[in-house]
Design a protein around this motif. Structure first.
Motif, PDB file in Angstrom:
ATOM      1  N   ARG A 264       0.695  -1.241   0.017  1.00  0.00           N
ATOM      2  CA  ARG A 264       0.160  -0.040  -0.122  1.00  0.00           C
ATOM      3  C   ARG A 264       0.698   1.314  -0.127  1.00  0.00           C
ATOM      4  O   ARG A 264       0.551   2.080  -0.581  1.00  0.00           O
ATOM      5  N   VAL A 267       2.459   1.506  -3.624  1.00  0.00           N
ATOM      6  CA  VAL A 267       1.341   2.173  -4.321  1.00  0.00           C
ATOM      7  C   VAL A 267       1.064   3.631  -4.121  1.00  0.00           C
ATOM      8  O   VAL A 267       1.220   4.366  -5.179  1.00  0.00           O
ATOM      9  N   GLU A 268       1.084   3.869  -3.037  1.00  0.00           N
ATOM     10  CA  GLU A 268       0.962   5.297  -2.506  1.00  0.00           C
ATOM     11  C   GLU A 268       2.283   6.180  -3.331  1.00  0.00           C
ATOM     12  O   GLU A 268       2.103   7.092  -3.550  1.00  0.00           O
ATOM     13  N   ARG A 271       2.030   6.344  -6.852  1.00  0.00           N
ATOM     14  CA  ARG A 271       0.729   7.439  -7.195  1.00  0.00           C
ATOM     15  C   ARG A 271       1.481   8.960  -6.932  1.00  0.00           C
ATOM     16  O   ARG A 271       1.252   9.845  -7.783  1.00  0.00           O
ATOM     17  N   HIS A 272       2.003   9.024  -5.850  1.00  0.00           N
ATOM     18  CA  HIS A 272       2.782  10.512  -5.471  1.00  0.00           C
ATOM     19  C   HIS A 272       3.652  10.788  -6.261  1.00  0.00           C
ATOM     20  O   HIS A 272       3.852  11.815  -6.806  1.00  0.00           O
ATOM     21  N   LEU A 274       3.838   9.679  -9.439  1.00  0.00           N
ATOM     22  CA  LEU A 274       3.305  10.030 -10.960  1.00  0.00           C
ATOM     23  C   LEU A 274       2.838  11.555 -10.705  1.00  0.00           C
ATOM     24  O   LEU A 274       2.981  12.058 -11.768  1.00  0.00           O
ATOM     25  N   LYS A 275       2.044  11.568  -9.600  1.00  0.00           N
ATOM     26  CA  LYS A 275       1.320  12.874  -9.651  1.00  0.00           C
ATOM     27  C   LYS A 275       2.373  14.102  -9.652  1.00  0.00           C
ATOM     28  O   LYS A 275       2.305  15.139 -10.553  1.00  0.00           O
TER      29      LYS A 275
END
Length: 401
Positions: A264, A267-268, A271-272, A274-275
């Motif tokens: 998790r 993934v976070e 995601r962060h 990529l953002k």
């Protein structure tokens, strides 16, 4: 119904035993000396056990923390109190009224200290720690297959990183066969291809954890070729295998958390990342767009300035060329005027205007009278016209005479 046929409740037996304790004067105001183990403080009360080489008794000193009493495992103490039954759990324990520290140390503490100093001299506790793999694929777990510790490890790994394979090396963690099984499990795990090894055991009394202070066990753990994580006991427990492990966790669950990443969190982080990458990309794009606009404006300004400078230079060159051409034309005009004057001087019509006549014979100018003969037809050109005449005599003879 006879006495033998009667069925007693748990409370009947427990209260009977409790009354036996209450009625025995030898169990009241009794003084006991022993080695402190498993000492804990809870709600201001001190809970601990006293042991010798053959037995252990649980003790409690109500309000001990508020009295300023401070004890730790391995100390020798003398306590005075009453031995009573704790009916809720069917246990007996010593309810302490007074506690006195003794100057000597307990046998367990002295044995542990001796083992620590001997292994320390061998350099076992100063070896460099091996780093843990970030993404392990195969983990060995050394513990009992029926233990809560093993279930906690499986659950934690399944929740955090379910892609890893867990290999169990079963061993008893207390009892007569525990050391032999633990040594075999350690050697088996060391011979297999693993990414990391977890040695785990749930919490327990100091005696229950004593196996992990054994000198041979500690030396085998020290020689493991894989990174080793220990999760033995509870947070307050420390055993010698913790000191030779690459990572010492407080509990089996914490050991599993050290062994694998949290998917998790990964993934976070992705995601962060990529953002953040997208934000950086958009920022770069906007900056590039703004910069391109500025460069375009600057290029336009430079183009206008360049064109203006080119126009000024062209005008300057054109003025220079015009001036040069005018000078050249003036020079040509002066030369033409000189040629005109020369032509005027050479123009025979000017002579005619002054009264001269041009004589032609057969279209050819007559330059000398010797070119004439009698009866030649001549053309006389005047400034205002021409006439034909005939030579009627030859004057050349007269002139010769």
């Amino acid at each position: 119904m006879s006495f033998i046929d009667r069925v007693y409740s748990v409370s009947d037996i427990t209260f009977y035993i409790e009354n036996l304790f209450l009625g025995d004067p030898k169990l009241t105001d009794v003084t006991v000396a022993g080695e402190v183990i498993d000492c804990k403080s809870r709600n201001g009360h001190l809970f601990f056990s006293l042991r010798d080489d053959y037995a252990t008794i649980g003790c409690i000193l109500f309000g001990g923390a508020y009295m300023g009493v401070s004890i730790m495992d391995g100390q020798m103490v003398q306590v005075t109190g009453d031995v009573r039954v704790y009916a809720l759990r069917g246990q007996y324990r010593l309810l302490c009224k007074r506690l006195k520290l003794l100057p000597s140390r307990g046998t367990m503490f002295l044995k542990l200290k001796e083992t620590y100093e001997r292994l320390s001299k061998l350099g076992l506790f100063s070896k460099p720690k091996k780093s843990l793999p970030k993404f392990p694929s195969k983990i060995g777990v050394i513990t009992s297959r029926n233990s809560a510790a093993f279930q906690d490890i499986l659950r934690t790994i399944s929740e955090r990183f379910p892609f890893v394979k867990v290999v169990l090396y079963h061993t008893a963690v207390q009892g007569e066969e525990a050391k032999r099984e633990l040594m075999k499990a350690l050697l088996d795990a060391n011979s297999d291809e693993l990414d990391v090894v977890i040695i785990a055991r749930g919490g327990g009394a100091t005696e229950d954890l004593w196996l992990f202070n054994d000198e041979e066990v500690v030396m085998v753990v020290h020689s493991m070729r894989h990174p080793v994580i220990t999760g033995v006991g509870h947070q307050i427990d420390t055993v010698l295998v913790d000191l030779v492990a690459d990572v010492a966790a407080h509990t089996p669950t914490a050991a599993a958390q050290y062994a694998v990443p949290d998917i998790r969190e990964i993934v976070e982080k992705v995601r962060h990342s990529l953002k953040l990458s997208f934000v950086n990309l958009m920022t770069t794009w906007n900056n590039a767009n703004e910069r391109s606009k500025e460069l375009l404006k600057e290029a336009r300004r430079n183009s206008i300035d360049l064109l203006q400078r080119f126009e000024m230079r062209l005008k300057s060159k054109f003025g220079e060329l015009k001036s040069l051409l005018e000078d050249r034309i003036d020079s040509l005009e002066r030369n033409l005027e000189l040629l005109r004057i020369k032509l005027d001087l050479l123009n025979p019509m000017n002579e005619l205007n002054r009264g001269y006549v041009i004589v032609e014979k057969n279209g050819v100018k007559v330059r000398s009278k010797n070119e004439l003969n009698e009866n030649d037809i001549l053309l006389l050109r005047f400034h205002d016209g021409s006439v034909r005449v005939i030579v009627d005599e030859d004057r050349r003879i007269d002139e010769r005479t």
